[in-house]
Design an enzyme around this catalytic site. Structure first.
Site, PDB file in Angstrom:
ATOM      1  N   TRP A 323       0.512   1.929   2.553  1.00  0.00           N
ATOM      2  CA  TRP A 323       0.847   2.174   1.141  1.00  0.00           C
ATOM      3  C   TRP A 323       0.418   1.012   0.259  1.00  0.00           C
ATOM      4  O   TRP A 323      -0.031   1.206  -0.870  1.00  0.00           O
ATOM      5  CB  TRP A 323       2.356   2.395   1.001  1.00  0.00           C
ATOM      6  CG  TRP A 323       2.799   2.663  -0.412  1.00  0.00           C
ATOM      7  CD1 TRP A 323       2.890   3.880  -1.024  1.00  0.00           C
ATOM      8  CD2 TRP A 323       3.226   1.695  -1.379  1.00  0.00           C
ATOM      9  NE1 TRP A 323       3.332   3.726  -2.319  1.00  0.00           N
ATOM     10  CE2 TRP A 323       3.544   2.404  -2.566  1.00  0.00           C
ATOM     11  CE3 TRP A 323       3.359   0.307  -1.370  1.00  0.00           C
ATOM     12  CZ2 TRP A 323       4.003   1.755  -3.718  1.00  0.00           C
ATOM     13  CZ3 TRP A 323       3.807  -0.332  -2.514  1.00  0.00           C
ATOM     14  CH2 TRP A 323       4.124   0.392  -3.668  1.00  0.00           C
ATOM     15  N   HIS A 324       0.521  -0.201   0.787  1.00  0.00           N
ATOM     16  CA  HIS A 324       0.228  -1.370  -0.034  1.00  0.00           C
ATOM     17  C   HIS A 324      -1.259  -1.583  -0.271  1.00  0.00           C
ATOM     18  O   HIS A 324      -1.625  -2.269  -1.238  1.00  0.00           O
ATOM     19  CB  HIS A 324       0.842  -2.622   0.600  1.00  0.00           C
ATOM     20  CG  HIS A 324       2.295  -2.792   0.281  1.00  0.00           C
ATOM     21  ND1 HIS A 324       3.293  -2.212   1.023  1.00  0.00           N
ATOM     22  CD2 HIS A 324       2.917  -3.465  -0.727  1.00  0.00           C
ATOM     23  CE1 HIS A 324       4.465  -2.527   0.497  1.00  0.00           C
ATOM     24  NE2 HIS A 324       4.267  -3.285  -0.565  1.00  0.00           N
ATOM     25  N   GLY A 325      -2.117  -1.053   0.560  1.00  0.00           N
ATOM     26  CA  GLY A 325      -3.534  -1.257   0.292  1.00  0.00           C
ATOM     27  C   GLY A 325      -4.444  -0.705   1.359  1.00  0.00           C
ATOM     28  O   GLY A 325      -4.042  -0.461   2.503  1.00  0.00           O
ATOM     29  N   PHE A 473      -1.646  -1.592  -6.519  1.00  0.00           N
ATOM     30  CA  PHE A 473      -1.055  -0.605  -5.629  1.00  0.00           C
ATOM     31  C   PHE A 473      -0.702   0.684  -6.329  1.00  0.00           C
ATOM     32  O   PHE A 473      -0.322   1.650  -5.719  1.00  0.00           O
ATOM     33  CB  PHE A 473       0.207  -1.192  -4.955  1.00  0.00           C
ATOM     34  CG  PHE A 473      -0.064  -2.528  -4.315  1.00  0.00           C
ATOM     35  CD1 PHE A 473      -1.197  -2.741  -3.558  1.00  0.00           C
ATOM     36  CD2 PHE A 473       0.806  -3.578  -4.523  1.00  0.00           C
ATOM     37  CE1 PHE A 473      -1.441  -3.975  -2.987  1.00  0.00           C
ATOM     38  CE2 PHE A 473       0.572  -4.816  -3.944  1.00  0.00           C
ATOM     39  CZ  PHE A 473      -0.562  -5.008  -3.187  1.00  0.00           C
TER      40      PHE A 473
END
Length: 473
Positions: A323-325, A473
């Site tokens: 999710w973060h990258g 994000f």
């Protein structure tokens, strides 16, 4: 548009506040105005990005209506829910992960595949998760379907928490959208909260960013001495906390000025005594989202089979990293956290190590190394930086750069460390709960808040370095 920008502080936000309070006589007009102001805010940098968000709003509005309509037919409602996940996650995958997926396939297979250069819509991960939670809650009967499309649009696009959270569930603000009341108390508290967040961002996070970015760049060229590497990692550890918690404070403060009350997103995570506790205190809205919509549906920790509990934790933290990258560093960072949380869960570390200082130092060590992985552009750079921290590159321990950065930024390092603890909260409580009618305390608090705002403005007018980490994000 950044909260910490002259355009926002002196043009957009004052104008929105003024018009909003002129329209205070009509809740409908206030909501319509906030919706269009939010769309304008989002479209400020890249106008076409707003079309993606509008598509998301329309799709999830329709999905919620369909889920509600066919809730008595479980098979149909489940198909709609699956389709909703496919559309939302498909949209997120296309803009955020397609390039990474194609690049990975190219590296593994050596096939010459064109790697698409797709611009990432700001905050797409945040508003996508927020929209999905609304439809899932309607499916679960944890919230009522909203038949007014403007209310759904305002919920998803509301500009204070649109770009970087906190992730808000519709059930928590559904009534506020329709029946909220603005008060002078809310406005004054919101103003103070906003300035506090702005100060965190401009005075601490931005200065720590200068140190962290410079040291990480130096390490790419050649390994840096151990003390300099540790200084860079500490600078980034402080930067990411004050950057993100500062944004959350500003979002919560702005919401209060408009009569909304958002949930807290941070609770002094760096005083934690375990990694599990750390993630109960850091980005609480995201942790709550994964717990509610991924971990619990998988069975959570309630199932007796330890292998399945580990599986559930693994899935959650793998997804949290992704999710973060779109880079392997984020996957490794997610698995890094999973490893320590799983060990803590099954070996009862908190019971084996009773000394709180030792446990806190352990958390800071693990989290600090985790942020190094998180900050690096790729796994090679992450490995090189960690190696520099532990002198594997044999570049020595001390550096003149270490002394220079400490001399120039010692005030900001000190402020960052001190205000990572609840000392500011206790000071604020003392002022608020102090002797009633104390003019000295009231004047002192007002003076500090105004002074902080003016100092922040002076930094911004000088054009200081002013990124927002979580905009990626």
């Amino acid at each position: 548009m950044l909260f910490s920008s002259i355009v926002f502080l002196f043009y957009f936000f004052p104008a929105v506040l003024l018009i909003y309070y002129i329209l205070r006589f009509s809740n409908t007009l206030k909501n319509i105005f906030l919706l269009f102001a939010s769309l304008f805010f989002y479209a400020w940098g890249e106008p076409w990005f707003v079309l993606i968000m509008i598509v998301s709003i329309i799709c999830n509005y329709v999905f919620a209506l369909l889920v509600d309509r066919y809730r008595h037919k479980k098979s149909i409602s489940k198909i709609i829910l699956v389709l909703m996940c496919f559309v939302n996650l498909g949209l997120l995958f296309f803009f955020k992960y397609l390039g990474f997926a194609v690049r990975t396939i190219t590296q593994i297979t050596n096939f010459k595949i064109h790697i698409p250069n797709i611009a990432l819509p700001i905050g797409i991960s945040f508003f996508t998760f927020q929209a999905m939670s609304y439809v899932v809650d309607v499916y679960r009967k944890n919230g009522n379907v909203q038949k007014n499309p403007f209310y759904v649009a305002l919920y998803i696009s509301f500009f204070p928490q649109l770009i970087a959270g906190p992730i808000v569930r519709y059930s928590t603000i559904a009534n506020q959208i329709i029946n909220r009341k603005e008060t002078w108390q809310k406005f004054s508290i919101g103003t103070c909260r906003f300035i506090t967040g702005l100060s965190k961002k401009v005075l601490i996070a931005n200065n720590m960013a200068v140190v962290a970015d410079r040291i990480f760049e130096m390490n790419i060229v050649a390994g840096v001495p151990s003390s300099l590497a540790w200084l860079g990692s500490v600078a980034y550890t402080l930067q990411i906390f004050f950057d993100f918690s500062g944004y959350s404070d500003m979002a919560i403060g702005i919401g209060l000025m408009f009569g909304f009350k958002f949930e807290e997103n941070f609770n002094y995570p760096y005083i934690s005594k375990s990694i599990t506790e750390f993630w109960r205190r850091w980005h609480m809205s995201l942790g709550s989202w994964f717990k509610e919509y991924v971990y619990f549906p998988l069975g959570g920790s309630r199932i007796k089979n330890k292998d399945k509990v580990i599986r559930n934790l693994f899935i959650v933290w793998l997804l949290t990293g992704i999710w973060h990258g779109a880079e392997w560093t984020f996957v490794l960072w997610g698995l890094w956290n999973f490893t320590f949380i799983a060990v803590e869960k099954f070996f009862a570390i908190d019971k084996r190590v009773s000394n709180k200082i030792t446990r806190n130092l352990y958390v800071l060590f693990v989290v600090n190394l985790g942020w190094v992985i998180f900050r690096a552009d790729n796994l090679v750079e992450a490995g090189r930086f960690v190696s520099s921290m532990f002198k594997f590159y044999k570049n020595g321990f001390w550096s003149d750069y270490t002394a220079m950065f400490l001399k120039e930024y010692i005030v900001f390092f000190t402020a960052g460390i001190v205000f990572s603890t609840p000392i500011a909260k206790r000071m604020n409580k003392f002022i608020v709960d102090g002797e009633p009618g104390s003019k000295i305390l009231d004047f002192g608090y007002t003076f500090v808040i105004i002074s902080l705002f003016l100092i922040c403005v002076s930094y911004l007018t000088k054009g200081t370095y002013n990124p927002f980490i979580y905009f990626n994000f």
